[in-house]
Design a protein around this motif. Structure first.
Motif, PDB file in Angstrom:
ATOM      1  N   SER A 267       0.837  -1.193   0.000  1.00 45.54           N
ATOM      2  CA  SER A 267       0.000   0.000   0.000  1.00 45.54           C
ATOM      3  C   SER A 267       0.880   1.254   0.000  1.00 45.54           C
ATOM      4  CB  SER A 267      -0.899   0.011   1.238  1.00 45.54           C
ATOM      5  OG  SER A 267      -0.116   0.213   2.402  1.00 45.54           O
ATOM      6  N   GLU A 268       0.283   2.379  -0.365  1.00 46.34           N
ATOM      7  CA  GLU A 268       1.038   3.639  -0.384  1.00 46.34           C
ATOM      8  C   GLU A 268       1.559   3.994   1.005  1.00 46.34           C
ATOM      9  OE1 GLU A 268      -0.563   7.084  -2.397  1.00 46.34           O
ATOM     10  OE2 GLU A 268      -1.648   5.788  -3.792  1.00 46.34           O
ATOM     11  N   SER A 269       0.712   3.860   2.006  1.00 43.39           N
ATOM     12  CA  SER A 269       1.142   4.230   3.364  1.00 43.39           C
ATOM     13  C   SER A 269       2.268   3.323   3.849  1.00 43.39           C
ATOM     14  CB  SER A 269      -0.033   4.201   4.336  1.00 43.39           C
ATOM     15  OG  SER A 269      -0.617   2.925   4.371  1.00 43.39           O
ATOM     16  N   ASN A 270       2.176   2.037   3.535  1.00 46.07           N
ATOM     17  CA  ASN A 270       3.237   1.116   3.932  1.00 46.07           C
ATOM     18  C   ASN A 270       4.533   1.429   3.179  1.00 46.07           C
ATOM     19  OD1 ASN A 270       4.240  -1.043   5.445  1.00 46.07           O
ATOM     20  ND2 ASN A 270       3.849  -2.487   3.792  1.00 46.07           N
ATOM     21  N   LEU A 271       4.422   1.735   1.887  1.00 46.27           N
ATOM     22  CA  LEU A 271       5.618   2.094   1.125  1.00 46.27           C
ATOM     23  C   LEU A 271       6.277   3.340   1.718  1.00 46.27           C
ATOM     24  CD1 LEU A 271       7.340   1.636  -1.576  1.00 46.27           C
ATOM     25  CD2 LEU A 271       6.048   3.608  -2.374  1.00 46.27           C
ATOM     26  N   ARG A 272       5.481   4.344   2.034  1.00 45.96           N
ATOM     27  CA  ARG A 272       6.047   5.569   2.621  1.00 45.96           C
ATOM     28  C   ARG A 272       6.795   5.266   3.915  1.00 45.96           C
ATOM     29  NH1 ARG A 272       3.583  10.093   0.033  1.00 45.96           N
ATOM     30  NH2 ARG A 272       1.618   9.508  -0.929  1.00 45.96           N
ATOM     31  N   ARG A 273       6.206   4.426   4.757  1.00 47.06           N
ATOM     32  CA  ARG A 273       6.834   4.090   6.037  1.00 47.06           C
ATOM     33  C   ARG A 273       8.132   3.309   5.833  1.00 47.06           C
ATOM     34  NH1 ARG A 273       7.137  -0.230   8.730  1.00 47.06           N
ATOM     35  NH2 ARG A 273       5.557  -1.329   7.532  1.00 47.06           N
ATOM     36  N   VAL A 274       8.062   2.265   4.999  1.00 53.06           N
ATOM     37  CA  VAL A 274       9.242   1.429   4.749  1.00 53.06           C
ATOM     38  C   VAL A 274      10.335   2.257   4.076  1.00 53.06           C
ATOM     39  CG1 VAL A 274      10.091  -0.552   3.422  1.00 53.06           C
ATOM     40  CG2 VAL A 274       7.941  -0.724   4.670  1.00 53.06           C
ATOM     41  N   TRP A 275       9.953   3.086   3.124  1.00 54.66           N
ATOM     42  CA  TRP A 275      10.908   3.919   2.387  1.00 54.66           C
ATOM     43  C   TRP A 275      11.635   4.864   3.342  1.00 54.66           C
ATOM     44  CZ3 TRP A 275      10.874   3.840  -3.184  1.00 54.66           C
ATOM     45  CH2 TRP A 275      11.807   4.683  -3.763  1.00 54.66           C
TER      46      TRP A 275
ATOM     47  N   THR B 208      11.519  10.712   2.290  1.00 54.99           N
ATOM     48  CA  THR B 208      10.250  10.251   1.737  1.00 54.99           C
ATOM     49  C   THR B 208      10.488   9.863   0.277  1.00 54.99           C
ATOM     50  OG1 THR B 208       9.564  12.420   0.937  1.00 54.99           O
ATOM     51  CG2 THR B 208       8.981  11.847   3.229  1.00 54.99           C
ATOM     52  N   PRO B 209       9.589   9.096  -0.320  1.00 50.48           N
ATOM     53  CA  PRO B 209       9.767   8.769  -1.737  1.00 50.48           C
ATOM     54  C   PRO B 209       9.864  10.015  -2.611  1.00 50.48           C
ATOM     55  CG  PRO B 209       8.080   7.367  -0.792  1.00 50.48           C
ATOM     56  CD  PRO B 209       8.433   8.378   0.247  1.00 50.48           C
ATOM     57  N   GLN B 210       9.042  11.020  -2.328  1.00 50.83           N
ATOM     58  CA  GLN B 210       9.069  12.239  -3.140  1.00 50.83           C
ATOM     59  C   GLN B 210      10.397  12.984  -2.990  1.00 50.83           C
ATOM     60  OE1 GLN B 210       6.688  12.608  -5.305  1.00 50.83           O
ATOM     61  NE2 GLN B 210       7.674  14.374  -6.197  1.00 50.83           N
ATOM     62  N   GLU B 211      10.918  13.063  -1.773  1.00 44.54           N
ATOM     63  CA  GLU B 211      12.222  13.707  -1.562  1.00 44.54           C
ATOM     64  C   GLU B 211      13.317  12.966  -2.324  1.00 44.54           C
ATOM     65  OE1 GLU B 211      11.544  15.435   2.981  1.00 44.54           O
ATOM     66  OE2 GLU B 211      12.377  13.428   2.687  1.00 44.54           O
TER      67      GLU B 211
END
Length: 120
Positions: free
Chosen positions: A51-59, A66-69
């Motif tokens: 999920s997006e929220s899980n990816l953000r946390r793991v990333w 963050t993925p965007q950074e």
């Protein structure tokens, strides 16, 4: 392109060395190979089957950004390398590394390199 090859080698090294990054390695590899594409977190999450929220946390845990950074920093590194090539305009480089506008590129570049793209 040499830059993409270098980034792919870096991702392979990270993948071997740091097993916790294995969960996001497919997204890192896709970013390295297709850095000129317009990436959104949802697309990266789909690549990693999470999920997006899980990816953000793991990333954030794995990389510290963050993925965007991370995407912006990677694009800036690619842009800096491309700006060193003769015959490339700032507008061309900004479009190659997937910035929507020249003004956003010109605004973000000094935050990463402490100079304007023309001074680079």
């Amino acid at each position: 392109m040499k830059i993409a090859q270098w980034e792919s080698q870096r991702v392979r090294f990270i993948r071997k060395r740091y097993k916790p990054l294995n969960r996001i390695a497919p997204a890192l590899e896709a970013l390295a190979e297709y850095y000129g594409d317009r990436w959104i977190v949802g697309k990266l999450a789909d690549i990693c089957c999470m999920s997006e929220s899980n990816l953000r946390r793991v990333w954030k845990d794995a990389i510290g950004q963050t993925p965007q950074e991370y995407i912006i920093a990677m694009r800036m590194q690619m842009a800096a390398a491309l700006l060193r090539s003769p015959g490339r305009s700032v507008l061309d480089v900004s479009m190659i590394v997937a910035f929507d506008s020249l003004s956003s590129f010109n605004r973000l570049f000094p935050r990463h390199f402490k100079c304007t793209p023309l001074q680079w």
